[in-house]
Design a protein around this motif. Structure first.
Motif, PDB file in Angstrom:
ATOM      1  N   UNK B   5      44.152  40.960  41.950  1.00  4.69           N
ATOM      2  CA  UNK B   5      44.258  39.486  42.940  1.00  4.69           C
ATOM      3  C   UNK B   5      43.076  39.786  43.622  1.00  4.69           C
ATOM      4  N   UNK B   6      43.092  41.173  44.409  1.00  3.43           N
ATOM      5  CA  UNK B   6      41.264  41.643  44.866  1.00  3.43           C
ATOM      6  C   UNK B   6      40.361  41.705  43.707  1.00  3.43           C
ATOM      7  N   UNK B   7      40.936  42.670  42.747  1.00  2.19           N
ATOM      8  CA  UNK B   7      40.759  42.845  42.116  1.00  2.19           C
ATOM      9  C   UNK B   7      39.612  42.013  41.085  1.00  2.19           C
ATOM     10  N   UNK B   8      40.180  40.627  40.889  1.00  3.52           N
ATOM     11  CA  UNK B   8      40.063  39.449  40.304  1.00  3.52           C
ATOM     12  C   UNK B   8      38.863  38.666  41.092  1.00  3.52           C
ATOM     13  N   UNK B  13      32.730  37.597  42.109  1.00  5.96           N
ATOM     14  CA  UNK B  13      31.291  37.339  41.960  1.00  5.96           C
ATOM     15  C   UNK B  13      30.249  38.196  41.549  1.00  5.96           C
ATOM     16  N   UNK B  14      30.945  39.106  41.413  1.00  5.86           N
ATOM     17  CA  UNK B  14      30.126  40.172  40.137  1.00  5.86           C
ATOM     18  C   UNK B  14      28.746  39.783  39.594  1.00  5.86           C
ATOM     19  N   UNK B  77      39.107  33.109  35.381  1.00 10.41           N
ATOM     20  CA  UNK B  77      38.190  32.071  36.473  1.00 10.41           C
ATOM     21  C   UNK B  77      36.983  33.302  36.096  1.00 10.41           C
ATOM     22  N   UNK B  78      37.917  34.352  36.410  1.00  9.29           N
ATOM     23  CA  UNK B  78      36.790  35.206  36.753  1.00  9.29           C
ATOM     24  C   UNK B  78      35.759  35.821  35.600  1.00  9.29           C
ATOM     25  N   UNK B  79      36.511  35.869  34.117  1.00  6.68           N
ATOM     26  CA  UNK B  79      36.192  36.566  33.383  1.00  6.68           C
ATOM     27  C   UNK B  79      34.936  35.580  32.552  1.00  6.68           C
TER      28      UNK B  79
END
Ligand code: CU
Lengths: 200, 104
Positions: B5-8, B13-14, B77-79
């Motif tokens: 989760x932390x990674x995602x 935001x990246x 979502x991050x992707x």
């Protein structure tokens, strides 16, 4: 003194961009209102689309082509306003405490506070300021440019025909800002040449 | 919160963080190039665009979650946020850098 009443090719570009944006916004507004009306009058039609289709259609397919088109129009029209090379005539304009003063090539001085231009040819106005930031703007002839102390900015204007146009400082600069208008007079080229000769 | 989760969350935001850094970088290079009259101004801008795009391409296509973890909705979502950031980079930066006069 309206930018929607252009009197030269550069102002015409800006007015065209304004109309493109106006009709684009009108069409979009009409589309959204039509969908809104549809939701009330024929909700069965609207309910056939899934939430995913609404998000992709309304969030991606609808805005992206419109934004690309508007940005493209602005870039192409804006590019044509840039002063490339030297214009046939170059006039200096300096703003100071709610007035503009103009200096012509060869140290020519023309009495009065009017900016004199030849009609039908591009003119570069070299704009600067002696105190705070002002902005040089003749709505019927072209865009605006900031007048910045210690710095010169160049704007190219062109009037199609001889006549009187008006300018207004377009950057709030103190209590005299709203009265910081100036008169612009475009002359037939021969009359402009005569005016320059008389001022020598 | 699991490490996945932390990674995602970081990944989420990246992309747009890189986009905004690229915006500042390109704007600065455009202004400096005009002020100092760089002869290879457009080349510098194009190179900066490529350099800024590389991490975004990586985020959008080659960054996969660890094999033993199932894809969470946050990582999906991050992707897609990162793919949107890559799209925004091409859409917003490429035209002005390649086709518009950088200076007066
Ligand atoms: Cu002013």
């Amino acid at each position: 003194m309206s930018a929607l009443d252009p009197a030269g090719p550069r102002a015409a570009n800006l007015a065209l961009l304004w109309w493109v944006m106006f009709w684009g916004a009108t069409a979009l507004f009409a589309l959204v209102m039509a969908l809104f009306a549809l939701a009330y009058l024929r909700s069965d039609l609207v309910a056939r689309l899934t939430p995913g289709q609404w998000i992709v259609g309304g969030g991606l397919v609808l805005p992206i082509p419109i934004l690309v088109l508007l940005t493209g129009t602005a870039l192409v029209l804006g590019e044509q306003l840039l002063p490339r090379g030297d214009a046939p005539v170059r006039i200096e304009a300096q703003a100071q405490r709610w007035n503009w003063s103009f200096a012509y090539p060869g140290g020519v001085v023309v009495p009065g506070e009017t900016l004199h231009l030849p009609a039908g040819v591009p003119v570069d106005i070299v704009v600067t300021s002696a105190d705070v930031i002002h902005s040089f703007w003749v709505p019927r002839l072209g865009g605006k440019i900031d007048a910045i102390p210690g710095h010169t900015n160049v704007i190219r204007l062109e009037a199609d025909a001889p006549g009187i146009y008006w300018g207004q400082c377009a950057e709030y600069c103190g209590e005299g800002h709203d009265g910081m208008q100036f008169r612009v007079e475009a002359h037939a080229p021969a009359d402009f040449a005569a005016l320059m000769e008389a001022g020598q | 919160m699991t490490s996945g989760d932390k990674r995602a969350l970081l990944s989420l935001v990246a992309g747009f963080t890189v986009w905004s850094a690229a915006f500042v970088l390109l704007y600065a290079l455009q202004a400096l190039g005009c002020a100092y009259g760089w002869s290879q101004h457009r080349l510098v801008l194009c190179l900066a665009f490529v350099v800024a795009s590389l991490p975004l391409v990586w985020l959008a296509f080659w960054q996969s979650p660890a094999d033993d973890e199932p894809a969470s909705s946050l990582s999906v979502i991050a992707l897609w946020a990162n793919r949107a950031a890559l799209g925004a980079t091409v859409l917003v930066f490429l035209g002005p850098i390649a086709a518009v006069s950088p200076c007066l």
